[in-house]
Design a protein around this motif. Structure first.
Motif, PDB file in Angstrom:
ATOM      1  N   ASP A  88       0.837  -1.210   0.000  1.00  0.00           N
ATOM      2  CA  ASP A  88       0.000   0.000   0.000  1.00  0.00           C
ATOM      3  C   ASP A  88       0.869   1.256   0.000  1.00  0.00           C
ATOM      4  OD1 ASP A  88      -2.287  -1.551  -0.029  1.00  0.00           O
ATOM      5  OD2 ASP A  88      -2.656  -1.356   2.124  1.00  0.00           O
ATOM      6  N   HIS A  89       1.974   1.214   0.729  1.00  0.00           N
ATOM      7  CA  HIS A  89       2.892   2.359   0.761  1.00  0.00           C
ATOM      8  C   HIS A  89       3.511   2.571  -0.624  1.00  0.00           C
ATOM      9  CE1 HIS A  89       5.146   5.367   2.938  1.00  0.00           C
ATOM     10  NE2 HIS A  89       6.217   4.976   2.296  1.00  0.00           N
ATOM     11  N   LEU A  90       3.928   1.502  -1.282  1.00  0.00           N
ATOM     12  CA  LEU A  90       4.455   1.606  -2.652  1.00  0.00           C
ATOM     13  C   LEU A  90       3.414   2.221  -3.579  1.00  0.00           C
ATOM     14  CD1 LEU A  90       6.152  -1.871  -3.218  1.00  0.00           C
ATOM     15  CD2 LEU A  90       7.302   0.332  -3.138  1.00  0.00           C
ATOM     16  N   LEU A  91       2.176   1.808  -3.429  1.00  0.00           N
ATOM     17  CA  LEU A  91       1.112   2.298  -4.296  1.00  0.00           C
ATOM     18  C   LEU A  91       0.847   3.784  -4.053  1.00  0.00           C
ATOM     19  CD1 LEU A  91      -1.331  -0.733  -4.127  1.00  0.00           C
ATOM     20  CD2 LEU A  91       0.379  -0.216  -5.881  1.00  0.00           C
ATOM     21  N   ARG A  92       0.926   4.227  -2.803  1.00  0.00           N
ATOM     22  CA  ARG A  92       0.756   5.650  -2.502  1.00  0.00           C
ATOM     23  C   ARG A  92       1.864   6.472  -3.152  1.00  0.00           C
ATOM     24  NH1 ARG A  92      -0.867   3.594   2.429  1.00  0.00           N
ATOM     25  NH2 ARG A  92       1.174   3.891   3.399  1.00  0.00           N
ATOM     26  N   ARG A  93       3.030   5.889  -3.296  1.00  0.00           N
ATOM     27  CA  ARG A  93       4.172   6.554  -3.937  1.00  0.00           C
ATOM     28  C   ARG A  93       4.115   6.409  -5.464  1.00  0.00           C
ATOM     29  NH1 ARG A  93       4.890   8.729   0.486  1.00  0.00           N
ATOM     30  NH2 ARG A  93       6.603   8.303   1.884  1.00  0.00           N
ATOM     31  N   THR A  94       3.072   5.795  -5.978  1.00  0.00           N
ATOM     32  CA  THR A  94       2.844   5.540  -7.418  1.00  0.00           C
ATOM     33  C   THR A  94       4.036   4.850  -8.081  1.00  0.00           C
ATOM     34  OG1 THR A  94       3.530   7.764  -8.146  1.00  0.00           O
ATOM     35  CG2 THR A  94       1.186   7.438  -7.636  1.00  0.00           C
ATOM     36  N   LEU A  95       4.640   3.905  -7.361  1.00  0.00           N
ATOM     37  CA  LEU A  95       5.731   3.129  -7.937  1.00  0.00           C
ATOM     38  C   LEU A  95       5.216   1.955  -8.760  1.00  0.00           C
ATOM     39  CD1 LEU A  95       8.233   3.079  -4.944  1.00  0.00           C
ATOM     40  CD2 LEU A  95       8.139   4.637  -6.893  1.00  0.00           C
ATOM     41  N   LEU A  96       3.937   1.695  -8.668  1.00  0.00           N
ATOM     42  CA  LEU A  96       3.303   0.617  -9.421  1.00  0.00           C
ATOM     43  C   LEU A  96       1.971   1.161  -9.927  1.00  0.00           C
ATOM     44  CD1 LEU A  96       3.757  -2.374 -10.135  1.00  0.00           C
ATOM     45  CD2 LEU A  96       2.552  -2.973  -8.040  1.00  0.00           C
ATOM     46  N   THR A  97       1.770   1.085 -11.227  1.00  0.00           N
ATOM     47  CA  THR A  97       0.568   1.641 -11.850  1.00  0.00           C
ATOM     48  C   THR A  97      -0.388   0.522 -12.222  1.00  0.00           C
ATOM     49  OG1 THR A  97       1.935   3.389 -12.783  1.00  0.00           O
ATOM     50  CG2 THR A  97      -0.235   3.095 -13.744  1.00  0.00           C
ATOM     51  N   PRO A  98      -1.662   0.665 -11.895  1.00  0.00           N
ATOM     52  CA  PRO A  98      -2.612  -0.389 -12.251  1.00  0.00           C
ATOM     53  C   PRO A  98      -2.780  -0.513 -13.769  1.00  0.00           C
ATOM     54  CG  PRO A  98      -3.723   1.417 -11.093  1.00  0.00           C
ATOM     55  CD  PRO A  98      -2.277   1.751 -11.156  1.00  0.00           C
ATOM     56  N   ALA A  99      -2.929  -1.748 -14.218  1.00  0.00           N
ATOM     57  CA  ALA A  99      -3.196  -2.009 -15.632  1.00  0.00           C
ATOM     58  C   ALA A  99      -4.686  -1.900 -15.913  1.00  0.00           C
ATOM     59  CB  ALA A  99      -2.705  -3.410 -16.005  1.00  0.00           C
ATOM     60  N   ARG A 100      -5.475  -2.213 -14.911  1.00  0.00           N
ATOM     61  CA  ARG A 100      -6.924  -2.223 -15.070  1.00  0.00           C
ATOM     62  C   ARG A 100      -7.558  -2.153 -13.685  1.00  0.00           C
ATOM     63  NH1 ARG A 100      -8.778  -7.362 -18.112  1.00  0.00           N
ATOM     64  NH2 ARG A 100      -9.124  -8.276 -16.100  1.00  0.00           N
ATOM     65  N   THR A 101      -8.763  -1.645 -13.634  1.00  0.00           N
ATOM     66  CA  THR A 101      -9.535  -1.612 -12.392  1.00  0.00           C
ATOM     67  C   THR A 101     -10.822  -2.377 -12.632  1.00  0.00           C
ATOM     68  OG1 THR A 101      -8.599   0.525 -11.786  1.00  0.00           O
ATOM     69  CG2 THR A 101     -10.617  -0.120 -10.667  1.00  0.00           C
ATOM     70  N   VAL A 102     -11.167  -3.239 -11.691  1.00  0.00           N
ATOM     71  CA  VAL A 102     -12.404  -4.011 -11.795  1.00  0.00           C
ATOM     72  C   VAL A 102     -13.278  -3.727 -10.581  1.00  0.00           C
ATOM     73  CG1 VAL A 102     -11.379  -5.871 -13.169  1.00  0.00           C
ATOM     74  CG2 VAL A 102     -11.375  -6.040 -10.678  1.00  0.00           C
ATOM     75  N   ALA A 103     -14.575  -3.921 -10.751  1.00  0.00           N
ATOM     76  CA  ALA A 103     -15.517  -3.765  -9.645  1.00  0.00           C
ATOM     77  C   ALA A 103     -15.760  -5.130  -9.023  1.00  0.00           C
ATOM     78  CB  ALA A 103     -16.823  -3.175 -10.140  1.00  0.00           C
ATOM     79  N   VAL A 104     -15.595  -5.219  -7.719  1.00  0.00           N
ATOM     80  CA  VAL A 104     -15.824  -6.455  -6.981  1.00  0.00           C
ATOM     81  C   VAL A 104     -16.936  -6.190  -5.981  1.00  0.00           C
ATOM     82  CG1 VAL A 104     -14.821  -8.195  -5.454  1.00  0.00           C
ATOM     83  CG2 VAL A 104     -13.423  -7.155  -7.249  1.00  0.00           C
ATOM     84  N   ASP A 105     -17.969  -7.006  -6.007  1.00  0.00           N
ATOM     85  CA  ASP A 105     -19.102  -6.831  -5.103  1.00  0.00           C
ATOM     86  C   ASP A 105     -18.921  -7.744  -3.897  1.00  0.00           C
ATOM     87  OD1 ASP A 105     -21.452  -6.345  -3.818  1.00  0.00           O
ATOM     88  OD2 ASP A 105     -22.744  -6.882  -5.495  1.00  0.00           O
ATOM     89  N   PHE A 106     -18.663  -7.142  -2.744  1.00  0.00           N
ATOM     90  CA  PHE A 106     -18.478  -7.893  -1.512  1.00  0.00           C
ATOM     91  C   PHE A 106     -19.779  -8.070  -0.737  1.00  0.00           C
ATOM     92  CE2 PHE A 106     -14.148  -6.283  -2.219  1.00  0.00           C
ATOM     93  CZ  PHE A 106     -13.453  -7.474  -2.134  1.00  0.00           C
ATOM     94  N   GLY A 107     -20.879  -7.570  -1.272  1.00  0.00           N
ATOM     95  CA  GLY A 107     -22.161  -7.652  -0.582  1.00  0.00           C
ATOM     96  C   GLY A 107     -22.360  -6.448   0.323  1.00  0.00           C
ATOM     97  N   LYS A 108     -23.598  -6.150   0.594  1.00  0.00           N
ATOM     98  CA  LYS A 108     -23.923  -4.964   1.388  1.00  0.00           C
ATOM     99  C   LYS A 108     -23.294  -4.991   2.774  1.00  0.00           C
ATOM    100  CE  LYS A 108     -28.229  -3.883  -0.915  1.00  0.00           C
ATOM    101  NZ  LYS A 108     -29.674  -3.734  -0.795  1.00  0.00           N
ATOM    102  N   ALA A 109     -23.270  -6.153   3.403  1.00  0.00           N
ATOM    103  CA  ALA A 109     -22.740  -6.262   4.759  1.00  0.00           C
ATOM    104  C   ALA A 109     -21.234  -5.970   4.809  1.00  0.00           C
ATOM    105  CB  ALA A 109     -23.013  -7.651   5.328  1.00  0.00           C
TER     106      ALA A 109
END
Length: 137
Positions: free
Chosen positions: A64-85
């Motif tokens: 997560d720290h690496l990602l905040r520093r943008t050292l790794l860029t996402p190739a794609r973003t997907v929607a995942v449904d974890f349910g309302k709860a």
């Protein structure tokens, strides 16, 4: 992962949707025996953040720290449904295996050996080349 390999032409889809195709078990067995399997997966598979952390040998909080520093860029973003709860639909970034695999070589300024020695959870994070020293939290 099977969908990624099917889209890349590594596995033949027998039926089912491209995201979760049915493939012949013999194909998977043959694939598992390939000596170049790690490189093949790195070329064709997208990793979620938990998988990317495991691939790097890091704790998820360190990734997560690496990602905040943008050292790794996402190739794609997907929607995942974890349910309302559990919060409903959440956007999850996916990262190219090849980008994850070469990250330590591209950033020798990070003390990767120290990151691999950190206990889980807690401790201080050795982000020497990435700005101010940060603590886990």
């Amino acid at each position: 992962m099977i969908g990624d390999l099917t889209r890349a032409g590594v596995l033949l889809r027998l039926q089912g949707p491209m995201d979760a195709p049915l493939v012949h078990v013999d194909q998977v067995t043959a694939l598992a025996r390939r000596r170049d399997l790690p490189a093949l997966l790195d070329r064709h598979v997208l990793y979620g953040p938990d998988q990317a952390a495991v691939r790097l040998g890091l704790r998820r909080t360190d990734l997560d720290h690496l990602l905040r520093r943008t050292l790794l860029t996402p190739a794609r973003t997907v929607a995942v449904d974890f349910g309302k709860a559990r919060g409903g639909e959440v956007a999850v970034d996916l990262y190219r295996g090849q980008d994850v695999a070469v990250l330590s070589a591209l950033h020798p300024d990070i003390d990767w050996a120290a990151l691999h020695r950190l206990p889980d959870p807690g401790g201080s994070i050795p982000w020497h080349g990435c700005g101010a020293h940060a603590t886990n939290g």
